[in-house]
Design a protein around this motif. Structure first.
Motif, short mmCIF file in Angstrom:
data_model
loop_
_atom_site.label_atom_id
_atom_site.label_comp_id
_atom_site.label_asym_id
_atom_site.label_seq_id
_atom_site.Cartn_x
_atom_site.Cartn_y
_atom_site.Cartn_z
N VAL A 8 0.86 -1.17 0.00
CA VAL A 8 0.00 0.00 0.00
C VAL A 8 0.91 1.22 0.00
CG1 VAL A 8 -1.75 1.25 1.30
CG2 VAL A 8 -1.81 -1.24 1.22
N GLN A 9 0.69 2.16 -0.93
CA GLN A 9 1.58 3.30 -1.08
C GLN A 9 1.65 4.18 0.17
OE1 GLN A 9 -0.56 2.47 -3.66
NE2 GLN A 9 1.01 1.66 -5.00
N GLN A 10 0.52 4.59 0.73
CA GLN A 10 0.54 5.52 1.85
C GLN A 10 0.95 4.86 3.15
OE1 GLN A 10 -3.39 7.27 1.81
NE2 GLN A 10 -2.64 9.01 0.66
N SER A 11 0.67 3.61 3.34
CA SER A 11 1.03 2.89 4.55
C SER A 11 1.93 1.73 4.18
CB SER A 11 -0.23 2.37 5.25
OG SER A 11 -1.10 3.42 5.55
N PRO A 12 3.25 1.97 4.08
CA PRO A 12 4.13 0.90 3.61
C PRO A 12 4.17 -0.29 4.54
CG PRO A 12 5.38 2.82 4.32
CD PRO A 12 3.94 3.19 4.38
N ALA A 18 -3.15 -10.69 -2.87
CA ALA A 18 -4.23 -11.30 -3.64
C ALA A 18 -3.99 -12.80 -3.73
CB ALA A 18 -4.27 -10.70 -5.03
N GLU A 19 -5.06 -13.56 -3.55
CA GLU A 19 -5.01 -15.02 -3.66
C GLU A 19 -6.05 -15.46 -4.68
OE1 GLU A 19 -3.84 -15.90 0.99
OE2 GLU A 19 -5.85 -16.37 0.29
N LEU A 27 -7.79 -5.43 -7.46
CA LEU A 27 -6.83 -5.25 -6.37
C LEU A 27 -6.56 -3.76 -6.11
CD1 LEU A 27 -5.19 -6.94 -4.42
CD2 LEU A 27 -3.31 -6.89 -6.05
N THR A 28 -6.50 -2.98 -7.17
CA THR A 28 -6.31 -1.53 -7.03
C THR A 28 -7.49 -0.89 -6.32
OG1 THR A 28 -4.98 -1.49 -9.04
CG2 THR A 28 -5.91 0.60 -8.32
N GLY A 32 -7.24 1.01 -2.74
CA GLY A 32 -7.72 2.38 -2.55
C GLY A 32 -8.62 2.52 -1.34
N LYS A 33 -9.49 1.54 -1.13
CA LYS A 33 -10.38 1.57 0.02
C LYS A 33 -9.60 1.42 1.33
CE LYS A 33 -14.36 1.96 -2.03
NZ LYS A 33 -15.37 2.96 -1.70
N VAL A 34 -8.60 0.56 1.34
CA VAL A 34 -7.77 0.37 2.53
C VAL A 34 -6.98 1.64 2.82
CG1 VAL A 34 -5.82 -0.93 3.50
CG2 VAL A 34 -7.65 -2.13 2.31
N GLU A 35 -6.43 2.27 1.78
CA GLU A 35 -5.68 3.51 1.94
C GLU A 35 -6.56 4.62 2.50
OE1 GLU A 35 -3.98 4.58 -1.79
OE2 GLU A 35 -2.53 2.95 -1.75
#
Length: 130
Positions: A8-12, A18-19, A27-28, A32-35
Motif C-alpha cells: 500500500v503506497q501511503q502505509s508501507p 491477492a489469492e 486489487l487496485t 484504494g479503500k484500505v488507503e
C-alpha cells in the motif's frame, strides 16, 4: 494457489495480498479503500496485512473473501468479509475496517488520558459538607 504481494503506497507497513483469480483492477480498488481508512492523519503507527481472495468454484454464492489483520498502535484489528463481487467486498471491508480502526484509535487515546485521583489520594471530594 497464486499469491501476489503488493504494498500500500501511503502505509508501507500494510501489505495487500491477492489469492486466486484477482485482477489488477480489482486489487487496485481494494487497495484504494484500505488507503482511505488507514491513510488518515492522527492514527498511531499502523502495520499488518490484508488478504483478498476469490474462490475457484463458480457455484459459490459469495466467492470473494477478505481478511485484514492490522495493528493500530498496540491494538490488533481483525476484519473479515465475504461478498458476491470485488467492489462489494472492498466497500464492506472499508466500512468494517473504519469502524474497528476508529475504536482502536479511541482506545489508545483513552488509555493515555490521566484520570482524576480518588479523594483518598488528594482528588476532589464531591458532596462533602464542611
Amino acid at each position: 494457489m497464486t499469491v501476489r504481494d503488493t504494498g500500500v503506497q501511503q502505509s508501507p507497513a500494510v501489505r495487500v495480498r491477492a489469492e486466486g483469480d484477482v485482477t489488477e483492477e480489482e486489487l487496485t480498488y481494494v487497495r484504494g479503500k484500505v488507503e482511505a481508512v488507514l491513510g488518515r492523519s492522527g492514527l498511531p503507527a499502523v502495520s499488518g496485512e490484508v488478504r483478498v481472495g476469490r474462490a475457484a468454484a463458480h457455484h459459490v454464492e459469495q466467492p470473494w473473501s477478505a481478511r485484514a489483520e492490522i495493528r493500530v498502535g498496540g491494538v490488533l484489528v481483525v476484519v473479515h468479509g465475504r461478498e458476491a463481487s470485488a467492489h462489494e467486498l472492498a466497500d464492506r471491508l472499508q466500512d468494517r475496517l473504519r469502524g474497528q480502526v476508529e475504536q482502536a484509535a479511541h482506545r489508545a487515546e483513552a488509555g493515555r488520558r490521566s484520570s482524576t485521583p480518588p479523594p483518598w489520594r488528594g482528588g476532589p471530594v464531591h458532596g462533602r459538607q464542611e
